[in-house]
Each structure stands twice: as structure tokens, then as C-alpha cells.
Design a protein around this motif. Structure first.
Motif, PDB file in Angstrom:
ATOM      1  N   GLU A  34       1.843  90.011 -45.764  1.00 26.96           N
ATOM      2  CA  GLU A  34       2.581  90.754 -46.789  1.00 26.96           C
ATOM      3  C   GLU A  34       4.086  90.527 -46.693  1.00 26.96           C
ATOM      4  OE1 GLU A  34      -0.577  94.454 -47.412  1.00 26.96           O
ATOM      5  OE2 GLU A  34       1.218  94.761 -46.187  1.00 26.96           O
ATOM      6  N   MET A  35       4.601  90.387 -45.492  1.00 29.66           N
ATOM      7  CA  MET A  35       6.043  90.203 -45.330  1.00 29.66           C
ATOM      8  C   MET A  35       6.493  88.795 -45.727  1.00 29.66           C
ATOM      9  SD  MET A  35       7.346  93.085 -44.450  1.00 29.66           S
ATOM     10  CE  MET A  35       8.997  92.493 -44.098  1.00 29.66           C
ATOM     11  N   ARG A  36       5.563  87.850 -45.826  1.00 31.89           N
ATOM     12  CA  ARG A  36       5.911  86.478 -46.219  1.00 31.89           C
ATOM     13  C   ARG A  36       5.690  86.202 -47.696  1.00 31.89           C
ATOM     14  NH1 ARG A  36       2.872  82.544 -44.216  1.00 31.89           N
ATOM     15  NH2 ARG A  36       1.196  83.746 -43.250  1.00 31.89           N
ATOM     16  N   LEU A  37       5.266  87.218 -48.451  1.00 31.76           N
ATOM     17  CA  LEU A  37       4.867  87.005 -49.838  1.00 31.76           C
ATOM     18  C   LEU A  37       5.923  87.523 -50.813  1.00 31.76           C
ATOM     19  CD1 LEU A  37       2.447  85.963 -51.527  1.00 31.76           C
ATOM     20  CD2 LEU A  37       1.614  88.325 -51.584  1.00 31.76           C
ATOM     21  N   TYR A  38       6.276  86.689 -51.804  1.00 26.32           N
ATOM     22  CA  TYR A  38       7.257  87.053 -52.833  1.00 26.32           C
ATOM     23  C   TYR A  38       6.654  86.754 -54.196  1.00 26.32           C
ATOM     24  CZ  TYR A  38      10.402  87.334 -48.901  1.00 26.32           C
ATOM     25  OH  TYR A  38      10.977  87.688 -47.711  1.00 26.32           O
ATOM     26  N   THR A  39       6.746  87.728 -55.102  1.00 24.73           N
ATOM     27  CA  THR A  39       6.078  87.624 -56.390  1.00 24.73           C
ATOM     28  C   THR A  39       7.014  88.045 -57.511  1.00 24.73           C
ATOM     29  OG1 THR A  39       3.944  88.129 -55.359  1.00 24.73           O
ATOM     30  CG2 THR A  39       4.086  88.365 -57.747  1.00 24.73           C
ATOM     31  N   ALA A  40       7.064  87.248 -58.573  1.00 22.40           N
ATOM     32  CA  ALA A  40       7.873  87.576 -59.747  1.00 22.40           C
ATOM     33  C   ALA A  40       7.435  86.678 -60.895  1.00 22.40           C
ATOM     34  CB  ALA A  40       9.360  87.389 -59.465  1.00 22.40           C
ATOM     35  N   GLN A  41       7.892  87.010 -62.094  1.00 17.08           N
ATOM     36  CA  GLN A  41       7.644  86.149 -63.245  1.00 17.08           C
ATOM     37  C   GLN A  41       8.444  84.855 -63.078  1.00 17.08           C
ATOM     38  OE1 GLN A  41       5.338  87.064 -65.160  1.00 17.08           O
ATOM     39  NE2 GLN A  41       5.572  86.354 -67.273  1.00 17.08           N
ATOM     40  N   GLN A  42       7.838  83.724 -63.422  1.00 15.82           N
ATOM     41  CA  GLN A  42       8.475  82.423 -63.236  1.00 15.82           C
ATOM     42  C   GLN A  42       8.789  81.720 -64.554  1.00 15.82           C
ATOM     43  OE1 GLN A  42       9.566  80.912 -60.492  1.00 15.82           O
ATOM     44  NE2 GLN A  42      10.185  79.036 -61.556  1.00 15.82           N
ATOM     45  N   VAL A  43       7.922  81.906 -65.554  1.00 13.23           N
ATOM     46  CA  VAL A  43       8.098  81.254 -66.850  1.00 13.23           C
ATOM     47  C   VAL A  43       7.866  82.285 -67.942  1.00 13.23           C
ATOM     48  CG1 VAL A  43       7.294  79.431 -68.406  1.00 13.23           C
ATOM     49  CG2 VAL A  43       7.328  79.026 -65.937  1.00 13.23           C
ATOM     50  N   SER A  44       8.701  82.260 -68.961  1.00 12.07           N
ATOM     51  CA  SER A  44       8.523  83.116 -70.128  1.00 12.07           C
ATOM     52  C   SER A  44       7.955  82.298 -71.271  1.00 12.07           C
ATOM     53  CB  SER A  44       9.860  83.726 -70.552  1.00 12.07           C
ATOM     54  OG  SER A  44       9.784  84.276 -71.845  1.00 12.07           O
ATOM     55  N   LYS A  45       6.963  82.852 -71.970  1.00 15.78           N
ATOM     56  CA  LYS A  45       6.422  82.156 -73.133  1.00 15.78           C
ATOM     57  C   LYS A  45       7.499  81.916 -74.177  1.00 15.78           C
ATOM     58  CE  LYS A  45       1.551  83.585 -73.034  1.00 15.78           C
ATOM     59  NZ  LYS A  45       0.505  84.368 -73.735  1.00 15.78           N
ATOM     60  N   GLN A  46       8.427  82.865 -74.296  1.00 19.60           N
ATOM     61  CA  GLN A  46       9.448  82.763 -75.335  1.00 19.60           C
ATOM     62  C   GLN A  46      10.730  82.110 -74.854  1.00 19.60           C
ATOM     63  OE1 GLN A  46       8.814  87.179 -76.173  1.00 19.60           O
ATOM     64  NE2 GLN A  46       9.358  86.446 -78.209  1.00 19.60           N
ATOM     65  N   GLY A  47      11.055  82.271 -73.566  1.00 16.58           N
ATOM     66  CA  GLY A  47      12.346  81.782 -73.078  1.00 16.58           C
ATOM     67  C   GLY A  47      12.288  80.556 -72.207  1.00 16.58           C
ATOM     68  N   GLY A  48      11.082  80.137 -71.785  1.00 18.21           N
ATOM     69  CA  GLY A  48      10.963  78.976 -70.928  1.00 18.21           C
ATOM     70  C   GLY A  48      11.132  79.325 -69.456  1.00 18.21           C
ATOM     71  N   ALA A  49      11.472  78.319 -68.650  1.00 19.56           N
ATOM     72  CA  ALA A  49      11.613  78.508 -67.205  1.00 19.56           C
ATOM     73  C   ALA A  49      12.728  79.511 -66.918  1.00 19.56           C
ATOM     74  CB  ALA A  49      11.905  77.180 -66.530  1.00 19.56           C
ATOM     75  N   LEU A  50      12.463  80.430 -66.036  1.00 19.79           N
ATOM     76  CA  LEU A  50      13.415  81.503 -65.757  1.00 19.79           C
ATOM     77  C   LEU A  50      14.457  81.113 -64.717  1.00 19.79           C
ATOM     78  CD1 LEU A  50      10.900  84.487 -65.754  1.00 19.79           C
ATOM     79  CD2 LEU A  50      12.295  83.624 -67.639  1.00 19.79           C
ATOM     80  N   ASP A  51      14.325  79.930 -64.163  1.00 18.78           N
ATOM     81  CA  ASP A  51      15.341  79.411 -63.242  1.00 18.78           C
ATOM     82  C   ASP A  51      16.055  78.206 -63.854  1.00 18.78           C
ATOM     83  OD1 ASP A  51      13.237  77.633 -63.182  1.00 18.78           O
ATOM     84  OD2 ASP A  51      12.994  77.638 -61.004  1.00 18.78           O
TER      85      ASP A  51
END
Length: 496
Positions: free
Chosen positions: A264-281
Motif C-alpha cells: 500500500e505504501m508503494r502504490l500511487y493512483t490518479a487519473q492519467q488521461v482525460s477523454k476530453q483533454g488528452g494526456a494530463l501530463d
């Protein structure tokens, strides 16, 4: 001759099938004990785009791992209610799909808490309606409260059951007369713990008292683990879950706790790609779980790194970058940036909310913005430990539910600071941990990362989608958001 001639074609077809299989998305449901490897990068599609989980040091075999193995008698594992495709929580949509696929036979629907009450006919879909429609798990708490922070407690309030639609708060086995109270809550995500365990104050500014201490390490407790803060650290959280949701007869061993904690301490979770906006990075933005992995918990948004500054670059997109986007992508990215600014800057009067406006709190009313409570940079949870009452479980603010138990709370000493001597709630919340009437209705704020994958929202599933979250706050605090501001906030939450 004919067979020889067709062999190359058969081989080519086999290669095409193999290639297609290699590109196929991973199965969404993780069954206990299946032995699948947890990869270093794991993507799942959702309504708003693609969510990503990053496992530092991955990939990790799950065969024999106590988070993934059904080591209890009911066939469940931790992963049953903390699914990678659902942001390490469990969405109501996934529960419905699992019911349809297994005809209700999956261990998820165990009578103990995967149904509205064990006394109901378990083969009937209606007996599991709270899980299927709002993603709620039954939580049975002892009543009266016996101790808080290791010390004996005598509650300063009484509980009377006004309505019991599911039968789990009345009768010989269930309810206050039987020595317990059943409430229904959403499973909380088990990811991004570096942030959830972070402490920003040496005391609880909501109550003006010293922070509780971790019983194992002696470190200050963040208070962000469970909805009612009944577990002071991950060990206590695991032991609580294993004895109730997994129905273990014995405690997890120290080695098993260490392995689950490590994962659990090694796991990171978030949205990565938006259908409308594309890659979030992209386009100067730093959305996605890599930012969480590579950053440290920030200070209060008002004095440190601005909350959701990950999307500041999308506020003023250069003409050169804009030319690379479709008009829809450009408009969406600008909307997300505006949503982040509205989240931080649009102030409103916060009133009658325990843990915020209480006498030792910040005054009543206090003018501030969303960032007042959702203030940790990169994460959006509360860096100031302590539970708050936003009204989501308590009348007159909560929506009228006819499928949840309704309790009458009567304060025996001082009246509740905002509800008076007697009031009504669907979930007494933190008061079931402390025994204090003033804590009734208080709930630990939800983590804001991975929202797109785990509808519905709030501890009792009050908001069916992200727009309903905004609408609730609008009603509760009379914020007067414009329609554009509401959509901007929805778009922001969809990329977290």
C-alpha cells in the motif's frame, strides 16, 4: 498439399490473435487468489478517461500475498473491496457488474456486510441494494462505545432507531438493544498513503486538543484512514477489516501486516488521461500519479504550493500549443484550469459545520473556499487532522433516504452546538468512536485522487456523480456558483 498450403495462413492468424491478446486491457475484476502479477504501471479506462496506478518497485507477484489471497473463511481478500480498476476502492457500477456475472455468488456479496443485513434472504438482489446502487458496505459498531484511544468511555448521548428498513438496527441480534449499531459506508481507497498519513499540525486545530498518537510508533496520527477514525494506524485498520469484512478467526500475523503495508505504501493512483483533454501530463501540466510518487505532501494551499497547481499551465495556453489541440481539447483544458482557480479562490460562508465552526474551531460563520478543507498540495485531502460534519449524513442537510436507517440522537449533557438537544442522522459517524454527542455527523474527508473511477461519492453514496458533488455543496452553503463554474469544477475533479 491443402494442409501444407494453409499452415502459413493458420500461423499468421495465430500471431494476430496473440498480438490482439497482448494489447487487450487487463481484466477489470481481481478475484482473490487468482495469482495475477501486479505490474509497475496499470491502466484502466473509466467514464472520464484512463486511470493509472504506479507501483514503485513493481511488478509484484500476488500469489501468496495477503492483500490478494482469500485467507479468511468467506472467500474474500482485501482486493475484493479495493479494486485496482476502481481507484483501489469499489464503485457501485462494478458491484452491479459482478452481481450480473456471478448471479450474486461472488464473495463480495457475503451476508455479513455485502448485504443490507444478514437476516435477509441472501439470494435476492434486493437484499444487496445498498451495495449495488450506492456502493455501501455495512459497518457494525459496538454500542455503547466502550473506549476511545484506549480509555473507557461513557457516551454522553443516546441512540433511538426511528426507522430500520433493512432490519439490522432492531431485533435480538442487531441494533442498539443488541449492543451494536449498523451504518453503511463507501470503501475508502487504499493508495497514496504517503499523503493520507501525513500530518500538518502538532495538534487538532478543529478541536484545540493534542493529536492522538500512533500506538505502535508514538508518532502523531493523521486521522485520515477511516470514516470514523476508529483505527489509529494501518495495523489497526487491517485488524479491524480482517476481523469484520474478512471474518478472520485470528489476527493477521506481523509478517502479513508488513507485506500489506509495503504494497500500500508503494502504490500511487490518479487519473492519467482525460477523454476530453488528452494526456494530463502534457502541455505543461503535471497531472497523473507520477506527480504523487515523486512529490512530498505539501503545506496548506494558502501558504504553500497552491492546490491543483498541476494544471496552472493550462490557464494560459500559448498559440503554438493551442494549434496542436482540437477546439474541444483546448476548451476542456482551460475549463480545468479555471476549476482549479475556483476551487482555491471562490469564497463562501461556511456555517454550522462541526469541526469547522465549533466553538474551538474557526468561528461561525467563516468565509473561505473549498481549499479550506481540501488543502494538501498534490492530493486535496485535509492536512489539518480531524473529522468534520458537512451535513451529508444528518438532517436537515442530508438528502431524504428511505433505504438507510434513521437514528434519533439525544444529547445527555450539553446540546449539540448546531443541532440542539435532539436531532436525526443516518450515521452518527465519529461519535460512534468517541462517544461524544458533539461528534455526531462528523466524517473523515474523502481522498480526492482517482475520483473518476469510484462513483458514487461521500461516505454514504449521497452524490451519484461529480456534478452531484458540486450541487450538494451549492445547496449546503449557498455558494452561488455560475453554471460555468460548476462545470469547471466537475472537469477538474474528473482529472484528479
Amino acid at each position: 498439399m491443402t494442409l501444407i498450403r494453409f499452415r502459413p495462413l493458420l500461423a499468421a492468424a495465430a500471431l494476430l490473435v496473440l498480438a490482439a491478446a497482448q494489447k487487450a486491457p487487463p481484466p477489470r475484476w481481481w478475484s482473490p487468489g487468482e495469482g495475477r502479477s501486479f505490474p509497475a504501471t496499470l491502466d484502466y479506462a473509466n467514464e472520464h478517461g484512463t486511470q493509472r496506478s504506479l507501483l514503485v518497485g513493481g511488478p509484484m507477484p500476488t500469489k501468496g500475498h495477503p492483500f490478494f489471497e482469500p485467507i479468511g473463511p468467506n472467500g474474500r481478500a482485501c482486493v475484493t473491496c479495493h479494486q485496482p480498476a476502481d481507484g483501489m476502492s469499489l464503485s457501485a457500477a462494478t458491484a452491479r457488474q459482478r452481481w450480473d456475472e456471478t448471479r450474486g455468488r461472488d464473495p463480495l456479496f457475503a451476508a455479513s456486510d455485502g448485504s443490507n443485513c444478514p437476516s435477509l434472504p441472501q439470494s435476492e438482489k434486493a437484499s444487496h441494494s445498498l451495495l449495488l446502487e450506492r456502493g455501501l458496505i455495512r459497518i457494525q459498531r459496538p454500542w455503547p462505545v466502550r473506549e476511545w484511544q484506549g480509555k473507557p468511555v461513557t457516551p454522553d448521548f443516546t441512540i433511538d432507531v426511528v426507522r430500520d428498513p433493512n432490519g439490522c438496527n432492531s431485533g435480538e441480534k442487531y441494533g442498539p438493544k443488541a449492543g451494536n449499531v449498523s451504518v453503511y459506508r463507501r470503501p475508502r481507497p487504499v493508495s497514496n498513503f504517503k499523503y493520507l498519513l501525513a500530518v500538518g499540525f502538532a495538534y487538532d486545530p478543529k478541536q484545540g486538543i493534542a493529536l492522538p498518537r500512533d500506538p505502535d510508533s508514538g508518532a502523531m496520527q493523521s486521522g485520515n484512514l477511516m470514516a470514523d477514525n476508529r483505527a489509529r494506524n494501518l495495523r489497526e485498520q487491517m485488524e479491524d477489516a480482517s476481523s469484520t469484512h474478512l471474518e478472520f478467526a485470528k489476527h493477521l500475523t506481523p509478517a502479513q501486516i508488513d507485506r500489506i503495508t509495503d504494497f500500500e505504501m508503494r502504490l500511487y493512483t490518479a487519473q492519467q488521461v482525460s477523454k476530453q483533454g488528452g494526456a494530463l501530463d502534457s502541455g505543461g501540466a503535471t497531472g497523473g500519479p507520477a506527480k504523487l510518487r515523486d512529490s512530498e505532501p505539501g503545506a496548506l494551499g494558502s501558504i504553500g504550493t497552491p492546490v491543483w497547481s498541476e494544471y496552472a499551465a493550462w490557464e494560459k495556453i500559448s498559440s503554438e500549443d493551442a494549434a496542436k489541440l482540437t477546439p474541444e481539447q483546448l476548451a476542456f483544458r482551460q475549463s480545468v484550469a479555471r476549476g482549479a482557480r475556483t476551487f482555491r479562490d471562490k469564497t463562501f460562508l461556511i456555517t454550522d459545520s462541526s469541526g469547522i465552526n465549533s466553538p474551538v474551531g474557526f468561528g461561525n460563520p467563516v468565509r473561505n473556499s473549498c481549499v479550506f478543507c481540501h488543502n494538501m498540495a498534490q492530493m486535496g485531502n485535509d492536512v489539518a487532522p480531524g473529522q468534520v460534519d458537512l451535513g451529508t449524513t444528518t438532517l436537515p442537510y442530508a438528502d431524504p433516504f428511505d433505504d438507510l436507517p434513521l437514528f434519533r440522537i439525544t444529547c445527555l449533557k450539553a446540546p449539540h452546538p448546531f443541532y440542539g438537544r435532539t436531532f436525526y442522522t443516518y450515521d452518527p459517524g465519529f461519535a460512534l468512536t468517541t462517544g461524544r454527542c458533539a461528534d455526531a455527523g462528523k466524517i473523515t474527508l474523502q481522498s480526492m485522487r482517482g475520483l473518476a473511477a469510484r462513483a458514487p461519492y461521500f461516505s454514504n453514496g449521497l452524490a451519484k456523480d461529480l456534478r452531484a458533488v458540486v450541487d450538494y455543496y451549492e445547496r449546503r452553503y449557498n455558494i452561488s456558483y455560475t453554471e460555468r463554474e460548476k462545470q469547471d469544477l466537475v472537469n477538474l475533479m474528473s482529472v484528479l
